[in-house]
Scaffold this active site. Structure first.
Site, mmCIF file in Angstrom:
data_model
loop_
_atom_site.group_PDB
_atom_site.id
_atom_site.type_symbol
_atom_site.label_atom_id
_atom_site.label_comp_id
_atom_site.label_asym_id
_atom_site.label_seq_id
_atom_site.Cartn_x
_atom_site.Cartn_y
_atom_site.Cartn_z
ATOM 1 N N PHE A 12 7.940 5.603 -26.987
ATOM 2 C CA PHE A 12 8.950 5.880 -28.018
ATOM 3 C C PHE A 12 8.288 6.072 -29.391
ATOM 4 C CE2 PHE A 12 11.784 3.118 -30.868
ATOM 5 C CZ PHE A 12 12.502 4.192 -31.377
ATOM 6 N N TYR A 147 4.045 -12.597 -25.160
ATOM 7 C CA TYR A 147 3.994 -11.314 -25.880
ATOM 8 C C TYR A 147 3.684 -11.552 -27.363
ATOM 9 C CZ TYR A 147 5.903 -7.164 -28.276
ATOM 10 O OH TYR A 147 6.092 -6.077 -29.097
ATOM 11 N N ASN A 176 13.052 -4.245 -35.704
ATOM 12 C CA ASN A 176 13.725 -3.552 -34.602
ATOM 13 C C ASN A 176 13.724 -2.041 -34.826
ATOM 14 O OD1 ASN A 176 14.754 -6.400 -34.344
ATOM 15 N ND2 ASN A 176 15.722 -5.438 -32.575
HETATM 16 N N1 LIG Z 1 10.283 -0.738 -30.449
HETATM 17 C C1 LIG Z 1 10.241 -1.812 -31.210
HETATM 18 O O1 LIG Z 1 11.270 -2.205 -31.807
HETATM 19 C C2 LIG Z 1 8.952 -2.581 -31.384
HETATM 20 C C3 LIG Z 1 9.004 -3.762 -32.151
HETATM 21 C C4 LIG Z 1 7.819 -4.472 -32.334
HETATM 22 C C5 LIG Z 1 6.631 -4.011 -31.806
HETATM 23 N N2 LIG Z 1 6.614 -2.872 -31.049
HETATM 24 C C6 LIG Z 1 5.317 -2.429 -30.508
HETATM 25 O O2 LIG Z 1 5.167 -1.036 -30.750
HETATM 26 C C7 LIG Z 1 4.372 -0.453 -29.711
HETATM 27 C C8 LIG Z 1 5.113 0.746 -29.136
HETATM 28 O O3 LIG Z 1 6.323 0.278 -28.545
HETATM 29 P P1 LIG Z 1 7.516 1.238 -28.103
HETATM 30 O O4 LIG Z 1 8.771 0.641 -28.571
HETATM 31 O O5 LIG Z 1 7.190 2.632 -28.463
HETATM 32 O O6 LIG Z 1 7.495 1.022 -26.524
HETATM 33 P P2 LIG Z 1 7.144 2.038 -25.352
HETATM 34 O O7 LIG Z 1 7.263 1.259 -24.078
HETATM 35 O O8 LIG Z 1 7.974 3.258 -25.476
HETATM 36 O O9 LIG Z 1 5.628 2.399 -25.663
HETATM 37 C C9 LIG Z 1 4.513 1.696 -25.142
HETATM 38 C C10 LIG Z 1 3.627 2.713 -24.469
HETATM 39 O O10 LIG Z 1 2.420 2.081 -24.019
HETATM 40 C C11 LIG Z 1 2.124 2.603 -22.738
HETATM 41 N N3 LIG Z 1 1.251 1.671 -22.022
HETATM 42 C C12 LIG Z 1 1.560 0.436 -21.550
HETATM 43 N N4 LIG Z 1 0.497 -0.111 -20.952
HETATM 44 C C13 LIG Z 1 -0.512 0.792 -21.057
HETATM 45 C C14 LIG Z 1 -1.861 0.816 -20.621
HETATM 46 N N5 LIG Z 1 -2.407 -0.225 -19.955
HETATM 47 N N6 LIG Z 1 -2.621 1.911 -20.872
HETATM 48 C C15 LIG Z 1 -2.086 2.973 -21.541
HETATM 49 N N7 LIG Z 1 -0.808 3.012 -21.974
HETATM 50 C C16 LIG Z 1 -0.040 1.931 -21.736
HETATM 51 C C17 LIG Z 1 3.480 2.776 -22.079
HETATM 52 O O11 LIG Z 1 3.461 3.622 -20.943
HETATM 53 C C18 LIG Z 1 4.294 3.335 -23.238
HETATM 54 O O12 LIG Z 1 4.211 4.740 -23.299
HETATM 55 C C19 LIG Z 1 4.092 -1.564 -28.714
HETATM 56 O O13 LIG Z 1 2.826 -2.109 -28.986
HETATM 57 C C20 LIG Z 1 5.179 -2.585 -29.012
HETATM 58 O O14 LIG Z 1 4.789 -3.887 -28.643
HETATM 59 C C21 LIG Z 1 7.751 -2.144 -30.834
#
Ligand SMILES: NC(=O)c1ccc[n+]([C@@H]2O[C@H](COP(=O)([O-])OP(=O)(O)OC[C@H]3O[C@@H](n4cnc5c(N)ncnc54)[C@H](O)[C@@H]3O)[C@@H](O)[C@H]2O)c1
Length: 313
Positions: A12, A147, A176
């Protein structure tokens, strides 16, 4: 033209960040193993000759080392992660490998290959269930899940490396994040993507608790802009920064807005709150503003409209 590596590119936030970097005139290499990501998120990016995608696991040190040898990266945006808090409890070893060990691998490869900067996706989860709001970076972190502990560990590791090696690190504590491409089919996905999908399909939503819980919702384009800014700015200050709006929006306020757009949808069903759910979350955005001169631009009602417009068939 500088080249940047984005891990978790098919996710995302990753896909929006890739689009933003390309639109601002940079070359991007994206990697992902599709654990939660989807190649469709990269439809727009894949049309650019400045973008290259590789299916690669970020825990695969040999594969990553080959990538670092083949390209001279000006920076890495490290987003790949096991993103589900419940899954970090059920799969702690995978959480350790993906959310801590891989950060170390990426950082060491940066140092060994003269890649000067990492921008890392941390999380507001490091604050835990704080009584004092807004969350300020100077507050003592209080992680409540594997996490959150992994995100905090990665921050500490990266910022400690910056003291001894030629490496800069910006750790963004995302609150968020919402917007198009957030997968609504996962039960652990952002609440807004689930609400939006239900309203569009005309089905009632389920609210855990009384709906008065509040969140600091930040639109994904604001996050992509901050990521790009931190990666490409001439000078930065290695540190951790909240990425938030400092606005508290309750789930009931979200529902009121959604009912204005979809008046015929049956009212929400309220059930018991989930154990461990945080009641209120809101971040202080001043450190980011003071250091980078940027702040969230998209007001919540506008962001929600963009989310709904993007999801309409
Ligand atoms: N969406 C939120 O509100 C939010 C809030 C706090 C932190 N985050 C952090 O932001 C980052 C992106 O999150 P997001 O919301 O886009 O989620 P998401 O699940 O859409 O993106 C995470 C991506 O990492 C990839 N991935 C997972 N394990 C992997 C691996 N071993 N090798 C390669 N790729 C791998 C997944 O396939 C996915 O495309 C993450 O680190 C998440 O912890 C997101």
């Amino acid at each position: 033209m500088d080249t940047y590596l984005v891990t978790g590119a098919a996710g995302f936030i990753g896909s929006h960040s890739v689009d933003y970097l390309l639109a601002t005139g940079h070359k991007v290499i994206g990697i992902d193993n599709f654990y939660t990501g989807n190649i469709k998120n990269l439809d727009q990016a894949l049309r650019s000759s400045e973008f290259q995608f590789l299916e690669l696991d970020v825990t695969d040190e040999h594969g990553l080392a080959a990538l670092f040898s083949a390209h001279k990266f000006a920076g890495v945006l490290h987003l790949a992660a096991l993103v589900s808090v419940p899954e970090s409890f059920s799969k702690p070893a995978l959480n350790f490998k993906t959310n801590i060990a891989a950060t170390d691998t990426v950082a060491r490869l940066c140092i060994d290959n003269q890649c000067p900067r990492i921008v890392f996706a941390s999380s507001a989860a490091v604050y835990g269930n704080s009584e004092i709001l807004p969350n300020v970076e100077t507050a003592r972190p209080n992680p409540q899940s594997p996490y959150a502990a992994a995100k905090l560990s990665s921050e500490i590791l990266l910022l400690t490396y910056t003291k001894s090696y030629p490496l800069e690190a910006v750790c963004f504590r995302y609150f968020n994040v919402y917007g198009p491409r957030q997968d609504p089919n996962s039960p652990y996905s952002g609440v807004l993507s689930i609400f939006a999908k239900n309203f569009q399909e005309g089905s009632p939503v389920t609210v855990y608790g009384d709906g008065e819980q509040t969140r600091d919702f930040i639109y994904v384009q604001d996050v992509a802009r901050a990521n790009c800014n931190a990666l490409t700015a001439k000078r930065i200050s290695s540190n951790y920064y909240n990425l938030c709006t400092n606005q508290a929006i309750s789930l009931n306020q979200v529902l009121t807005l959604l009912h204005q757009y979809y008046p015929n949808v049956t009212p929400a069903q309220y059930i018991a709150s989930r154990v461990g759910d945080i009641r209120h979350s809101r971040g202080d955005a001043s450190r980011l503003q003071e250091t980078f001169g940027i702040s969230a631009q998209v007001p919540f009602d506008k962001g929600l409209k963009k989310l709904l417009a993007a999801k309409s068939p």
